[in-house]
Structure formats: structure tokens, C-alpha cells
Design a protein around this motif. Structure first.
Motif, PDB file in Angstrom:
ATOM      1  N   LYS A  21      41.547  39.860  38.822  1.00 14.02           N
ATOM      2  CA  LYS A  21      40.729  40.623  39.763  1.00 14.02           C
ATOM      3  C   LYS A  21      40.203  39.696  40.868  1.00 14.02           C
ATOM      4  O   LYS A  21      40.130  40.065  42.035  1.00 14.02           O
ATOM      5  CB  LYS A  21      39.567  41.276  39.006  1.00 14.02           C
ATOM      6  CG  LYS A  21      38.861  42.365  39.772  1.00 14.02           C
ATOM      7  CD  LYS A  21      37.742  42.947  38.923  1.00 14.02           C
ATOM      8  CE  LYS A  21      36.890  43.901  39.752  1.00 14.02           C
ATOM      9  NZ  LYS A  21      35.660  44.266  39.052  1.00 14.02           N
ATOM     10  N   GLY A  22      39.846  38.469  40.425  1.00 16.00           N
ATOM     11  CA  GLY A  22      39.341  37.491  41.388  1.00 16.00           C
ATOM     12  C   GLY A  22      40.403  37.140  42.412  1.00 16.00           C
ATOM     13  O   GLY A  22      40.128  37.072  43.611  1.00 16.00           O
ATOM     14  N   ALA A  31      42.999  38.966  43.282  1.00 16.37           N
ATOM     15  CA  ALA A  31      43.238  40.141  44.134  1.00 16.37           C
ATOM     16  C   ALA A  31      42.140  40.219  45.204  1.00 16.37           C
ATOM     17  O   ALA A  31      42.418  40.566  46.365  1.00 16.37           O
ATOM     18  CB  ALA A  31      43.247  41.405  43.280  1.00 16.37           C
ATOM     19  N   THR A  32      40.918  39.876  44.834  1.00 16.69           N
ATOM     20  CA  THR A  32      39.819  39.901  45.810  1.00 16.69           C
ATOM     21  C   THR A  32      40.020  38.823  46.881  1.00 16.69           C
ATOM     22  O   THR A  32      39.726  39.055  48.057  1.00 16.69           O
ATOM     23  CB  THR A  32      38.467  39.700  45.087  1.00 16.69           C
ATOM     24  OG1 THR A  32      38.366  40.692  44.072  1.00 16.69           O
ATOM     25  CG2 THR A  32      37.300  39.830  46.040  1.00 16.69           C
ATOM     26  N   LEU A  33      40.531  37.671  46.471  1.00 13.16           N
ATOM     27  CA  LEU A  33      40.786  36.614  47.456  1.00 13.16           C
ATOM     28  C   LEU A  33      41.883  37.048  48.432  1.00 13.16           C
ATOM     29  O   LEU A  33      41.811  36.762  49.634  1.00 13.16           O
ATOM     30  CB  LEU A  33      41.194  35.314  46.756  1.00 13.16           C
ATOM     31  CG  LEU A  33      40.103  34.615  45.941  1.00 13.16           C
ATOM     32  CD1 LEU A  33      40.641  33.338  45.319  1.00 13.16           C
ATOM     33  CD2 LEU A  33      38.881  34.314  46.796  1.00 13.16           C
ATOM     34  N   TRP A  88      42.509  40.151  49.234  1.00 18.29           N
ATOM     35  CA  TRP A  88      41.844  41.146  50.088  1.00 18.29           C
ATOM     36  C   TRP A  88      40.997  40.446  51.163  1.00 18.29           C
ATOM     37  O   TRP A  88      41.011  40.831  52.337  1.00 18.29           O
ATOM     38  CB  TRP A  88      40.955  42.050  49.217  1.00 18.29           C
ATOM     39  CG  TRP A  88      39.972  42.858  50.000  1.00 18.29           C
ATOM     40  CD1 TRP A  88      40.214  44.022  50.670  1.00 18.29           C
ATOM     41  CD2 TRP A  88      38.588  42.548  50.225  1.00 18.29           C
ATOM     42  NE1 TRP A  88      39.065  44.449  51.289  1.00 18.29           N
ATOM     43  CE2 TRP A  88      38.054  43.571  51.039  1.00 18.29           C
ATOM     44  CE3 TRP A  88      37.752  41.519  49.814  1.00 18.29           C
ATOM     45  CZ2 TRP A  88      36.718  43.586  51.438  1.00 18.29           C
ATOM     46  CZ3 TRP A  88      36.433  41.520  50.222  1.00 18.29           C
ATOM     47  CH2 TRP A  88      35.922  42.552  51.024  1.00 18.29           C
ATOM     48  N   LEU A  89      40.282  39.401  50.734  1.00 23.19           N
ATOM     49  CA  LEU A  89      39.449  38.652  51.674  1.00 23.19           C
ATOM     50  C   LEU A  89      40.310  38.044  52.787  1.00 23.19           C
ATOM     51  O   LEU A  89      39.945  38.070  53.960  1.00 23.19           O
ATOM     52  CB  LEU A  89      38.697  37.549  50.916  1.00 23.19           C
ATOM     53  CG  LEU A  89      37.703  36.727  51.714  1.00 23.19           C
ATOM     54  CD1 LEU A  89      36.522  37.578  52.165  1.00 23.19           C
ATOM     55  CD2 LEU A  89      37.183  35.555  50.885  1.00 23.19           C
ATOM     56  N   ARG A  96      41.301  40.719  55.157  1.00 25.95           N
ATOM     57  CA  ARG A  96      40.214  41.084  56.064  1.00 25.95           C
ATOM     58  C   ARG A  96      39.972  39.992  57.106  1.00 25.95           C
ATOM     59  O   ARG A  96      39.651  40.274  58.243  1.00 25.95           O
ATOM     60  CB  ARG A  96      38.913  41.352  55.284  1.00 25.95           C
ATOM     61  CG  ARG A  96      38.901  42.580  54.419  1.00 25.95           C
ATOM     62  CD  ARG A  96      39.230  43.848  55.191  1.00 25.95           C
ATOM     63  NE  ARG A  96      38.440  44.037  56.389  1.00 25.95           N
ATOM     64  CZ  ARG A  96      37.322  44.758  56.476  1.00 25.95           C
ATOM     65  NH1 ARG A  96      36.886  45.378  55.405  1.00 25.95           N
ATOM     66  NH2 ARG A  96      36.658  44.863  57.607  1.00 25.95           N
ATOM     67  N   ARG A  97      40.129  38.755  56.696  1.00 24.34           N
ATOM     68  CA  ARG A  97      39.925  37.633  57.628  1.00 24.34           C
ATOM     69  C   ARG A  97      40.999  37.602  58.710  1.00 24.34           C
ATOM     70  O   ARG A  97      40.738  37.299  59.853  1.00 24.34           O
ATOM     71  CB  ARG A  97      40.010  36.291  56.873  1.00 24.34           C
ATOM     72  CG  ARG A  97      38.761  35.792  56.219  1.00 24.34           C
ATOM     73  CD  ARG A  97      39.054  34.490  55.504  1.00 24.34           C
ATOM     74  NE  ARG A  97      39.186  33.373  56.415  1.00 24.34           N
ATOM     75  CZ  ARG A  97      40.294  32.706  56.679  1.00 24.34           C
ATOM     76  NH1 ARG A  97      41.415  33.018  56.093  1.00 24.34           N
ATOM     77  NH2 ARG A  97      40.304  31.704  57.513  1.00 24.34           N
ATOM     78  N   LEU A 148      32.432  30.218  49.560  1.00 21.56           N
ATOM     79  CA  LEU A 148      33.704  30.316  48.832  1.00 21.56           C
ATOM     80  C   LEU A 148      33.829  29.198  47.796  1.00 21.56           C
ATOM     81  O   LEU A 148      34.389  29.399  46.720  1.00 21.56           O
ATOM     82  CB  LEU A 148      34.881  30.264  49.816  1.00 21.56           C
ATOM     83  CG  LEU A 148      34.936  31.435  50.807  1.00 21.56           C
ATOM     84  CD1 LEU A 148      36.099  31.255  51.771  1.00 21.56           C
ATOM     85  CD2 LEU A 148      35.065  32.768  50.083  1.00 21.56           C
ATOM     86  N   THR A 155      32.373  30.227  44.516  1.00 22.03           N
ATOM     87  CA  THR A 155      32.866  31.419  43.810  1.00 22.03           C
ATOM     88  C   THR A 155      33.647  30.980  42.565  1.00 22.03           C
ATOM     89  O   THR A 155      34.185  29.866  42.528  1.00 22.03           O
ATOM     90  CB  THR A 155      33.769  32.277  44.717  1.00 22.03           C
ATOM     91  OG1 THR A 155      34.813  31.459  45.223  1.00 22.03           O
ATOM     92  CG2 THR A 155      32.978  32.890  45.855  1.00 22.03           C
ATOM     93  N   PRO A 156      33.725  31.847  41.555  1.00 20.22           N
ATOM     94  CA  PRO A 156      34.384  31.438  40.301  1.00 20.22           C
ATOM     95  C   PRO A 156      35.861  31.032  40.417  1.00 20.22           C
ATOM     96  O   PRO A 156      36.271  30.089  39.736  1.00 20.22           O
ATOM     97  CB  PRO A 156      34.217  32.664  39.398  1.00 20.22           C
ATOM     98  CG  PRO A 156      33.041  33.389  39.943  1.00 20.22           C
ATOM     99  CD  PRO A 156      33.052  33.148  41.424  1.00 20.22           C
ATOM    100  N   PRO A 157      36.690  31.698  41.238  1.00 23.79           N
ATOM    101  CA  PRO A 157      38.101  31.278  41.248  1.00 23.79           C
ATOM    102  C   PRO A 157      38.259  29.811  41.661  1.00 23.79           C
ATOM    103  O   PRO A 157      37.490  29.301  42.480  1.00 23.79           O
ATOM    104  CB  PRO A 157      38.745  32.196  42.302  1.00 23.79           C
ATOM    105  CG  PRO A 157      37.854  33.380  42.378  1.00 23.79           C
ATOM    106  CD  PRO A 157      36.479  32.862  42.124  1.00 23.79           C
ATOM    107  N   SER A 158      39.275  29.175  41.092  1.00 24.30           N
ATOM    108  CA  SER A 158      39.469  27.746  41.370  1.00 24.30           C
ATOM    109  C   SER A 158      39.950  27.525  42.807  1.00 24.30           C
ATOM    110  O   SER A 158      40.413  28.465  43.467  1.00 24.30           O
ATOM    111  CB  SER A 158      40.505  27.182  40.408  1.00 24.30           C
ATOM    112  OG  SER A 158      41.778  27.697  40.746  1.00 24.30           O
ATOM    113  N   ARG A 183      45.465  32.270  50.436  1.00 22.19           N
ATOM    114  CA  ARG A 183      45.658  32.118  51.881  1.00 22.19           C
ATOM    115  C   ARG A 183      47.133  31.950  52.208  1.00 22.19           C
ATOM    116  O   ARG A 183      47.656  32.541  53.155  1.00 22.19           O
ATOM    117  CB  ARG A 183      44.868  30.902  52.398  1.00 22.19           C
ATOM    118  CG  ARG A 183      43.404  31.207  52.469  1.00 22.19           C
ATOM    119  CD  ARG A 183      42.533  30.036  52.816  1.00 22.19           C
ATOM    120  NE  ARG A 183      41.153  30.475  52.640  1.00 22.19           N
ATOM    121  CZ  ARG A 183      40.224  30.438  53.590  1.00 22.19           C
ATOM    122  NH1 ARG A 183      40.497  29.946  54.765  1.00 22.19           N
ATOM    123  NH2 ARG A 183      39.015  30.877  53.358  1.00 22.19           N
TER     124      ARG A 183
END
Lengths: 226, 257
Positions: free
Chosen positions: B2-3, B5-7, B9-10, B13-14, B82, B85-88, B96
Motif C-alpha cells: 500500500k505504501g 502504491a501511495t508513493l 500515486w504521489l 501527482r507530482r 518523505l 515516511t515508513p517506506p524505505s 520515481r
């Protein structure tokens, strides 16, 4: 002990942010970190959050190195660091996707309580962005909140509401380490006061002890740092 | 998951404005190709191929700019958020890279489509195999051997410069890194050339080149068996890219905010 700093020194290229800082931070405590500009407040909070690493000494937060435990603490920096395209809805997506301890209901409650407008941050004032950042930070269920100037740039009503939100977090047993220049407004919240001067602890006392001596945090601040 | 997938998405958006602008520019290039009205069919096809080449080159530059916008995030404090945040760091860097790669794949497959259109306009009707190579094999080879290393290098450079702020003594490794880039690329290029064609080559566009040769045998010095493409540059560049991605992730993981 929730967090410990042992003889921590942080050296920058030409200056020292903090020097030989030793502090023990207990669970369920609201600690005010106060000082003049450049006294080391932000450096101390960044070290505790794991954003900076000490040049000398040792730091533990939540039982380990702060960076390793970053998912279990909240750090709210002083920088206005939200993306311009981000709305409160995006904030929910961001926080919910990255943090397991994110509480959506609490987030919506805080958005309403802090009166955060539902638009993109580029269309918000500085204070509104500050309130959104605060809502994002306080909607996580953690034991340690490190808040650097959360009251800066926001209006009186929102400051009061922010302080009420912090009181609520503290009542749930969380530890709050709060750096602020709004000493008079926040002093009722503090259980412990740490005054920093040139990167060192100038005073570390219980707020109750000051009150018993008939002193306020503001007057002590003036006395020690003035 | 999920993390990550959120990155992604981020990153979407960026960078969606950049991605949309890049993909939208293909309409401009298509319009430009239509504006070539030289009567000689061979010359017209040549000019059109050159225009498509410029579009391909600009794509590399725009994608590198898109992926490298990290310094602004550092200045505005978003990088610090960033970092905590938990993801490595590896996942941040990978998200990216994968977003840029996805945009690149769409862009260069369409570029392949434009080349197909140019061929059709020149009266060359490639067989199904050549069409697939134009749309997929060619773009994927180019992306793997050229674009991916450039993207990852840019990412590494920007992560490095954001991490160490390139202030004070940190300028020295920064300057060495930037100034050394052309030499490094040349050294790598020479190395690749020296080992190329050791492995069996891939024959590409056989149907297309055969037709083209029939169409204009003197001008196009190509074999009827297709263009021989060396495997080595692709594998070497992909391996280097993986190493650079790991280094960038490691820097992200270890850096101060």
C-alpha cells in the motif's frame, strides 16, 4: 523512558546546533522546549525525529534509533512543506497510504475542529496550511509527537484550538515535545520546561515547581535567557 | 504494498503535468510531420525521420528533468517529510523511476508508431514482425540501453546533491560527479563498443529494411536481412542502472534531512 539523549552534540559546518545535550523524556509528558532563535530547539527535535544524526553522543526514541522508529513517531517541522497541489483529501490519501496508525475519523474531526478549508494548499493562507499540517500530524495514533513551532503563523482562535487538540492527545497518554515561541499561550500545557541556550540546557524543570515558586514560564524564560 | 502504491500515486501527482505535456507534445510533432511537403518521397521520409529523432531526443531531456526535480522539494521541506515516511529509501527511488519509465514507454511506443506512419507515407508497408519491432522492440531497446541509464543517473545525481546540499566542502564531490559525467559516459561507451557483437546479434526491421532497400537501394545502405543490433549495450546499461538505483536508494536511506 520514551526517549533519551546522552551527551548529544550536533556540529554543522561552522556552528554547533546542540552541545552535550542530555535529557530523559518520560511517557505521557508534555515538554516545552523553549529558547531564543538559534538556541538549538529545531536541531534537538530533528535529532529526536531521526532527520539529523548526532555528531557525538547517543539518541534513542521508542527504544531504538529514531530513524529506525520513524514510522512510530510524529515529527511536525517548522517548514511549510505541503505540496501546492495537495488538498485535505489528498492529505488523507497520503497519510492513509503511508501510515498504518492513521485515523481517518480523527483526521476529519480535526479538519472540522481546526476549520481547515477543503481546497488545494496553493489557495490556502499560511495559517490554513499550518492547520492542515497539524491535522495530518495529530491524526496519527503514536506515543511520541515532536512538534516544532506548531502555533507559528496561525490565528488566535486556531492556536487555542490547536492547544486543545494537543491536550486531548496528551490525555490519551502520548508524549508531546513542543517547541514554540508562543510561550505565554502554551505555558498552561507544559508539565516540564526545558530552556535551551546556545545549544545547551540552561534550565530543566517541572512547570509545577515553577508555579509553586510563584513564577510563570514566561518570567523564568526572561530571567534565564533575557 | 500500500505504501509503494501511495508513493507511485504521489509521483503521479507530482509529475502529471510534465507527463501530460510530454505526451501532449506528440500531437505537435505529428502536426510537424504533416507540415513536411517536400515532393521527393525519399527526402520527405528522411526529414520526417529526423523530426521523429528530435522528438525522441527531447523526450530523454524532458524525462530527465521530470525525474530530477528533487532540489526544489529539499528547499521546500517536502524531502524531509518523505525521509521520515515508513517506506524505505529504495522504494522512494524506485517509485520515481517506475513512474518516469511508464511515461517513457508510452511516449516511445507512440514515437515508434510515428515512424511506422512515416514509413507508410513513404510507400513502405512493413510486415507484421517489423511493425511489432517498430512499436515495441525498437522503443524498448532504446529505453533500456539509453533512456534508463540517463534517468537513473539523473536520479542518483539529484538525490546525491539534495542529500549533501552541495554546500561547503560537499561541493568537491558534487563537482567531481557532475564534471566527471561526460568522461564516465565516454569510458562506459568505449567499454561497451569494445565488447559489442561478442554475443549473437538481434536482427531488427528485416521486413522493413528489405522493402526500404527495394524502394531506394542507393540511398539506404542497409542489408535486406535487417539491422544487426548488439545485445551487450542493453545488458550492460541495465546492469549499471540497477547498481545506480541501489546507490540512490541507499543514499536516500542514510541521508540527513
Amino acid at each position: 523512558m520514551l526517549a533519551q539523549l546522552r551527551e548529544v552534540t550536533k556540529r554543522y559546518v561552522k556552528t554547533e546546533g546542540v552541545r552535550d545535550l542530555t535529557l530523559d523524556i518520560d511517557e505521557g509528558q508534555v515538554m516545552g522546549v523553549l529558547g531564543l532563535n538559534g538556541s538549538g530547539k529545531t536541531t534537538m527535535l530533528k535529532l529526536m525525529a531521526g532527520l539529523l544524526f548526532p555528531t557525538k553522543g547517543e539518541i534513542t526514541a521508542l527504544g531504538g534509533p529514531p530513524r529506525a522508529n520513524r514510522a512510530r513517531l510524529v515529527y511536525l517541522g517548522e517548514t511549510d512543506a505541503l505540496y501546492a497541489w495537495m488538498s485535505p483529501h489528498d492529505g488523507e490519501r497520503f497519510m492513509g497510504g503511508l501510515y498504518k496508525d492513521f485515523q481517518p475519523e480523527r483526521y476529519h474531526e480535526l479538519l472540522d475542529f481546526l476549520d481547515v478549508p477543503r481546497r488545494k494548499t496553493k489557495a490556502m493562507s499560511r495559517g490554513e496550511r499550518g492547520r492542515l499540517r497539524l491535522a495530518m500530524a495529530l491524526s496519527r495514533d503514536v506515543k511520541l509527537y515532536l512538534l516544532d513551532e506548531p502555533l507559528a503563523g496561525i490565528d488566535l482562535i486556531s492556536r487555542e484550538r490547536t492547544l486543545k487538540s494537543l491536550v486531548r492527545e496528551w490525555r490519551t497518554g502520548a508524549t508531546i515535545v513542543l517547541s514554540t515561541h508562543e510561550v505565554a499561550e502554551a505555558e498552561g500545557l507544559f508539565e516540564r520546561v526545558v530552556l535551551l541556550k546556545e545549544g545547551r540546557v540552561a534550565l530543566d524543570t517541572k512547570a509545577e515547581a515553577l508555579r509553586e515558586e510563584g513564577k510563570s514560564v514566561v518570567s523564568t524564560f526572561r530571567e534565564v535567557l533575557g | 504494498m500500500k505504501g509503494f502504491a501511495t508513493l507511485l500515486w504521489l509521483e503521479y501527482r507530482r509529475s502529471r503535468v510534465w507527463a501530460a505535456a510530454l505526451l501532449g507534445s506528440l500531437l505537435f510533432w505529428f502536426w510537424g510531420l504533416n507540415q513536411v511537403t517536400v515532393t521527393d518521397v525519399g527526402e520527405r521520409a528522411g526529414i520526417r525521420v529526423a523530426i521523429v529523432g528530435i522528438a525522441a531526443l527531447l523526450g530523454v531531456i524532458v524525462l530527465c528533468f521530470m525525474i530530477g526535480r528533487i532540489r526544489g522539494e529539499t528547499r521546500r521541506g517536502q524531502y524531509q517529510i518523505l525521509l521520515l515516511t515508513p517506506p524505505s529509501g529504495y522504494l522512494h527511488v524506485l517509485a520515481r523511476f517506475l513512474f518516469a519509465l511508464g511515461v517513457a514507454i508510452v511516449y516511445y511506443v507512440i514515437i515508434g508508431g510515428l515512424l511506422w506512419w512515416v514509413a507508410l507515407q513513404a510507400g513502405i508497408h512493413p510486415d507484421a514482425g517489423s511493425v511489432l519491432q517498430l512499436l515495441l522492440a525498437g522503443p524498448f531497446y532504446g529505453i533500456g540501453a539509453v533512456l534508463v541509464p540517463f534517468l537513473v543517473w539523473t536520479l542518483l545525481l539529484m538525490v546525491f546533491s539534495s542529500a549533501f546540499r552541495l554546500s561547503g566542502p560537499s561541493w568537491i564531490p558534487g563537482i567531481v560527479m557532475v564534471a566527471g559525467t561526460p568522461f564516465l559516459f565516454r569510458w562506459i561507451g568505449d567499454g561497451i563498443i569494445s565488447v559489442s557483437y561478442s554475443l549473437p546479434t538481434w536482427r531488427m526491421y528485416a521486413g522493413l529494411t528489405a522493402l526500404a532497400e527495394r524502394f531506394s537501394p542507393e540511398e539506404l545502405e542497409i542489408t535486406v536481412n535487417g539491422v544487426p543490433v548488439a545485445q551487450e549495450p542493453l545488458w550492460i546499461m541495465l546492469a549499471l542502472s540497477v547498481v545506480m538505483l541501489i546507490i540512490a536508494g541507499r543514499i536516500w536511506q542514510e541521508v540527513e534531512g
